[in-house]
Design an enzyme around this catalytic site. Structure first.
Site, PDB file in Angstrom:
ATOM      1  N   ARG A  60       9.319  14.592  -6.879  1.00 13.64           N
ATOM      2  CA  ARG A  60       9.715  13.255  -7.363  1.00 13.64           C
ATOM      3  C   ARG A  60      11.234  13.071  -7.424  1.00 13.64           C
ATOM      4  NH1 ARG A  60       8.517  13.390 -12.337  1.00 13.64           N
ATOM      5  NH2 ARG A  60       6.919  14.984 -12.428  1.00 13.64           N
ATOM      6  N   TYR A 114       6.706 -13.794  -1.177  1.00 16.11           N
ATOM      7  CA  TYR A 114       5.448 -13.112  -0.878  1.00 16.11           C
ATOM      8  C   TYR A 114       4.564 -13.219  -2.138  1.00 16.11           C
ATOM      9  CZ  TYR A 114       2.368  -9.050  -0.475  1.00 16.11           C
ATOM     10  OH  TYR A 114       1.278  -8.218  -0.462  1.00 16.11           O
ATOM     11  N   ASP A 187      14.963  -9.309  -0.271  1.00 20.57           N
ATOM     12  CA  ASP A 187      13.876  -8.644   0.449  1.00 20.57           C
ATOM     13  C   ASP A 187      14.026  -9.020   1.923  1.00 20.57           C
ATOM     14  OD1 ASP A 187      11.468  -8.041   1.737  1.00 20.57           O
ATOM     15  OD2 ASP A 187      10.227  -8.477  -0.010  1.00 20.57           O
ATOM     16  N   LYS A 212       5.877  -2.455   7.054  1.00 22.46           N
ATOM     17  CA  LYS A 212       5.849  -3.506   8.087  1.00 22.46           C
ATOM     18  C   LYS A 212       6.607  -3.040   9.325  1.00 22.46           C
ATOM     19  CE  LYS A 212       3.822  -5.688   4.752  1.00 22.46           C
ATOM     20  NZ  LYS A 212       2.374  -5.756   4.693  1.00 22.46           N
TER      21      LYS A 212
HETATM   22  C1  LIG Z   1       8.079  -9.853   2.248  1.00 20.27           C
HETATM   23  C2  LIG Z   1       7.263  -8.751   1.673  1.00 20.27           C
HETATM   24  N1  LIG Z   1       7.817  -7.948   0.748  1.00 20.27           N
HETATM   25  C3  LIG Z   1       7.125  -6.941   0.188  1.00 20.27           C
HETATM   26  C4  LIG Z   1       5.820  -6.685   0.539  1.00 20.27           C
HETATM   27  C5  LIG Z   1       5.076  -5.579  -0.136  1.00 20.27           C
HETATM   28  O1  LIG Z   1       5.026  -4.458   0.689  1.00 20.27           O
HETATM   29  P1  LIG Z   1       3.890  -3.352   0.555  1.00 20.27           P
HETATM   30  O2  LIG Z   1       2.628  -3.946   1.073  1.00 20.27           O
HETATM   31  O3  LIG Z   1       4.432  -2.218   1.370  1.00 20.27           O
HETATM   32  O4  LIG Z   1       3.777  -3.005  -0.883  1.00 20.27           O
HETATM   33  C6  LIG Z   1       5.203  -7.482   1.505  1.00 20.27           C
HETATM   34  C7  LIG Z   1       3.807  -7.227   1.899  1.00 20.27           C
HETATM   35  O5  LIG Z   1       3.210  -7.948   2.654  1.00 20.27           O
HETATM   36  C8  LIG Z   1       5.944  -8.541   2.093  1.00 20.27           C
HETATM   37  O6  LIG Z   1       5.401  -9.360   3.008  1.00 20.27           O
END
Ligand SMILES: Cc1ncc(COP(=O)(O)O)c(C=O)c1O
Length: 398
Positions: A60, A114, A187, A212
């Site tokens: 960790r 999101y 993000d 992604k």
């Molecule tokens: C823009 C965005 N940020 C964060 C996330 C979250 O990522 P994770 O699914 O790896 O937790 C997503 C998931 O679809 C996303 O589209």
């Protein structure tokens, strides 16, 4: 210790610890799965625990393979340091909680985030009385008013928002945040480090879901938070105590996937533009949202900010703006997967009202523009003509 003196059980256990002999620098970071690390002296171990010496002590606290991914993410984002988490959501939760919520700091957040990020923030409002307000971050007057209303710790936005594909002017948001004493957390999952480097435009914190585009092969989950060395120390404290650190095997796979990131993303952006243009001409499609289209409200910002690329995701609304029509479209797809993710090699189509934005009340979803016939396509690397043929076939069934 003379191994011949040891019992068979001990020999097996020790033999399994040995590393392969031989020299040469590996071209690929080694996958070091070890949870713990042995030190020749307790003093040395103490120094590593105390942070006076660099090194590894326990899973960790950092692992060599995850650290290789962290260096790569820091390099790609042009920041001092990055920390990797088990998912994008774990990265978001750790970053926003550590930098704002846990200290009672106020957050001004983009309204069309999101869906799960918004749901997390709303849960913090309910359960922790967190002071979070949602605004349209493409409306800078609204952002300014929200920031002026009360002292704010964090302005939180997505570079290209999921799934409405609004594009934020990061330099402008960074200026606004700074003028009001706030930090900007961005993000950048949909933009990827290929389209731009938000830190160079003033973002103090850059977040990616590595699940992604960065990994891109649909077989790993992960998240990263990049920024200053001080931020990295706060994030390390989170991985140690909250435990959501990215394990080495996932990190190794993400590094492997990342090597083709630029190739994949450029191809996906090119094909996405072809798909978007095609959809604009289709009689069964009412509206297309893609930052590469001239009619997109932030087309000019996107062009300036992303150097001619506009991302690999296209959203559109069916003329028959209903759930049964959307279901017929999804069920008729043969090439594209009907799946709730983006950024993979393969084309994936999502219906946000039943998945990413399911928790959002229907009225709020519709107010934002996510109506019953709203669909989102993450364009893959298949041949563009095959993707178009699949979409046309599915639209025929609507
Ligand atoms: C823009 C965005 N940020 C964060 C996330 C979250 O990522 P994770 O699914 O790896 O937790 C997503 C998931 O679809 C996303 O589209």
């Amino acid at each position: 210790m003379d191994r011949r003196e040891l019992g068979a059980g001990t020999r097996v256990v020790r033999a399994a610890r040995s590393l392969p002999p031989g020299g040469g620098q590996p071209l690929v970071p080694p996958l070091v799965q070890s949870v713990a690390f042995d030190y020749g002296s307790a003093a040395e171990q103490d120094a590593v625990f105390g942070g006076e010496r660099s090194g590894y002590v326990y899973g960790r606290y950092g692992t060599p393979t995850t650290a290789a991914l962290e260096s790569a993410m820091a390099e790609l984002d042009g920041v001092e340091a990055a920390t990797c988490f088990v998912t994008g959501m774990a990265a978001i939760a750790a970053a926003v909680d550590a930098c704002a919520i846990s200290r009672g700091g106020r957050v001004v957040a983009q309204e069309d985030l999101y869906g799960q990020t918004r749901a997390l923030f709303e849960r913090w409002q309910r359960e922790r009385a967190a002071d979070i307000v949602f605004v349209d971050t493409t409306d800078h007057k609204a952002v300014e008013e929200a920031l002026r209303a009360k002292p704010t710790t964090l302005l939180y936005a997505e570079a290209i928002a999921n799934p409405l594909l609004r594009v934020n002017d990061v330099a402008a948001l960074a200026r606004l945040a700074k003028a009001h004493g706030a930090s900007l957390a961005l993000d950048a999952t949909f933009a990827t480090p290929v389209l731009f480097r938000p830190a160079a435009l003033g973002a103090t914190m850059v977040i990616h879901s590595l699940t992604k585009y960065v990994n891109g092969h649909g077989d790993v989950m992960g998240g990263s938070v990049g920024g200053s060395a001080e931020l990295a120390r706060a994030m390390r404290d989170r991985t140690i105590l909250d435990g959501a650190y990215l394990p080495p095997h996932e990190a190794w796979l993400a590094i492997r996937g990342m090597r083709t990131l630029a190739l994949r993303v450029r191809r996906q952006c090119e094909t996405a533009l072809i798909v978007a243009l095609h959809l604009t001409k289709h009689p069964k499609v009412a509206r297309v949202r893609y930052p590469g289209l001239e009619g997109h409200p932030q087309h000019e910002v996107a062009t300036r900010q992303f150097g001619g690329l506009f991302g690999g995701v296209v959203s559109f609304v069916l003329r028959d703006d209903t759930k049964p029509a959307a279901f017929r479209f999804l069920d008729a797809l043969e090439l594209a997967a009907s799946a709730t993710t983006i950024g993979d090699l393969f084309t994936e189509v999502l219906y946000p009202p039943i998945s990413s934005h399911r928790r959002l009340p229907a009225e709020e979803r519709k107010r934002l523009g996510i109506t019953d016939g709203f669909l989102r396509i993450s364009v893959g690397i298949e041949d563009p003509n095959d993707i178009l043929a699949d979409i046309d076939r599915a639209l025929d069934r609507v």
